[in-house]
Design an enzyme around this catalytic site. Sequence first.
Site, PDB file in Angstrom:
ATOM      1  N   GLU A 263     -46.277  29.372 -84.378  1.00 23.19           N
ATOM      2  CA  GLU A 263     -46.175  28.074 -83.711  1.00 23.19           C
ATOM      3  C   GLU A 263     -47.355  27.823 -82.773  1.00 23.19           C
ATOM      4  O   GLU A 263     -47.746  26.668 -82.561  1.00 23.19           O
ATOM      5  CB  GLU A 263     -44.852  27.968 -82.944  1.00 23.19           C
ATOM      6  CG  GLU A 263     -43.595  28.134 -83.805  1.00 23.19           C
ATOM      7  CD  GLU A 263     -43.515  27.173 -84.983  1.00 23.19           C
ATOM      8  OE1 GLU A 263     -44.161  26.096 -84.926  1.00 23.19           O
ATOM      9  OE2 GLU A 263     -42.819  27.493 -85.956  1.00 23.19           O
ATOM     10  N   GLU A 292     -50.270  23.513 -91.508  1.00 29.03           N
ATOM     11  CA  GLU A 292     -49.781  24.852 -91.814  1.00 29.03           C
ATOM     12  C   GLU A 292     -50.941  25.832 -91.989  1.00 29.03           C
ATOM     13  O   GLU A 292     -50.783  27.030 -91.750  1.00 29.03           O
ATOM     14  CB  GLU A 292     -48.905  24.840 -93.066  1.00 29.03           C
ATOM     15  CG  GLU A 292     -47.581  24.091 -92.909  1.00 29.03           C
ATOM     16  CD  GLU A 292     -46.679  24.635 -91.812  1.00 29.03           C
ATOM     17  OE1 GLU A 292     -46.881  25.801 -91.369  1.00 29.03           O
ATOM     18  OE2 GLU A 292     -45.768  23.913 -91.380  1.00 29.03           O
TER      19      GLU A 292
END
Length: 498
Positions: A263, A292
């Site tokens: 994250e 991502e």
Amino acid sequence: MNKAYDELTRTWTRLHHFDHLQAIAAWDQVAMMPPKGSSARADAMAEMDGLMHSLQTDPKLAGLLARAEDEDLDAFERANLREIRRSWRASNALPQALVEARTLAGARCEHAWRSQRPANDWGGFLGNFREVLRLGRETAQRLSDDTGLAPYDALMDQFEPGMTSAEVDRVFGDLQQWLPGLVQQVRERQSFDAVLMPAGPFPKAAQRALSLDAMALLGFDFQAGRLDESAHPCSGGVPEDTRLTTRYAEDDLMQSLMGTVHETGHARYEQNLPREWLGQPVANARSMAIHESQSLSFEMQLGRSRAFATPLAPLLVAHFGAQAAFEPDALHRAMTRVKPGLIRVDADELTYPAHVILRYRIERALIEGRAEAEDIPTLWDESMQSLLGLDTRGNYKDGCLQDVHWTDGSFGYFPCYTLGAMYAAQWFAAMRRQSPDLDEHIARGNFAPVFGWLRDNIWAQASRWSTAELAQRASGEPLNPAHFRRHLEARYLGTGAG
């Protein structure tokens, strides 16, 4: 003066401000909101979605867009106009009632999922999910009618502009030709290795402190964000105020640590988007595969590298005391252990793509009407057995209920994870061409070559370029999955850096 363009930018600045409030409310919904606040929060967020939709579908915008095309705009303004038009077109394809209904249904389904998952309650989940799927199919069809894309492709285009299921099938099909053999080869090789796993228990408070130190090591700006806990790790908020969550298990240190590292990659991207462009869509992250690629650059490319184990090890010792498993070599072996597992977010680097392929197959079948919500467990069990050799029958908690994405109708997102892993491998290949001694820098705790390259080539570019052009400019070529294969073989078979 570019009157039409300037009026458009003022509208999108307003939308940016509303999105700021919506994003923080969404973070609070998953991290802090008491259970009884769920219904009122869903109503409020649906109302905000409706308001933002009405702004983007104001009839006067069509004329402004047409006039702006003829104005004297520079290259940056042209790129921003392209992104404004894209946002405007997607909004106009959907009626406001559908936008609000999706928000309400998704909030209801996600909130109930939090208790249904630990209870293994597939039947209870299904009651809410049927409506989420119905609205997802309607959204797909309306976007398809507007764009001419196939329904599933129209959904995927919202997350990954320009990507099609035909291209995903090609890339994933090639991956499935060589990845199973590599997994088997690596597992056979690793069967001779002695692996020390960190010995717990690991108190939650100490894990949180470790996560914060790992975020600091990776350059997270705590004046512009924070870390909390949720049922599923996520990254949210806005560039000026990024909100991360992780989850803790006192018998598994790596779950929270690597979730936090993942994250943090998302957050560094958001925190480093160009401030002078904020408020305009050209300042947004390029796509979800590119997003991502940042989280997986941090978690997989950097976080599980042998070089990174050296600066990471002292943090583990500081919070949990010395043990042999925290020695850099032992730590690296533990973090690169390949073993098929049930949970996607805890999967090793080699088996992770199988989890993504499974979800892609199922959600595409759902949107295309080849499967219904009731079919998911059977499809899941069959794919887990064929792709990973695991039995998930009756285990909904660790099977089809494990992810949060389908609860709010985020169909079309899952391919972005493996596409992102491929881009991340491509970025690090380019970094190593520029800095052949990259791993030596990382081992010394000097991440400037990594973060500098990402800042210049990805973060600072935001949405100025199409995804293909961004990749070309950053690495000299569009997406090339061969880099992913070379990276995995280098790391797990010892054929090079990694």
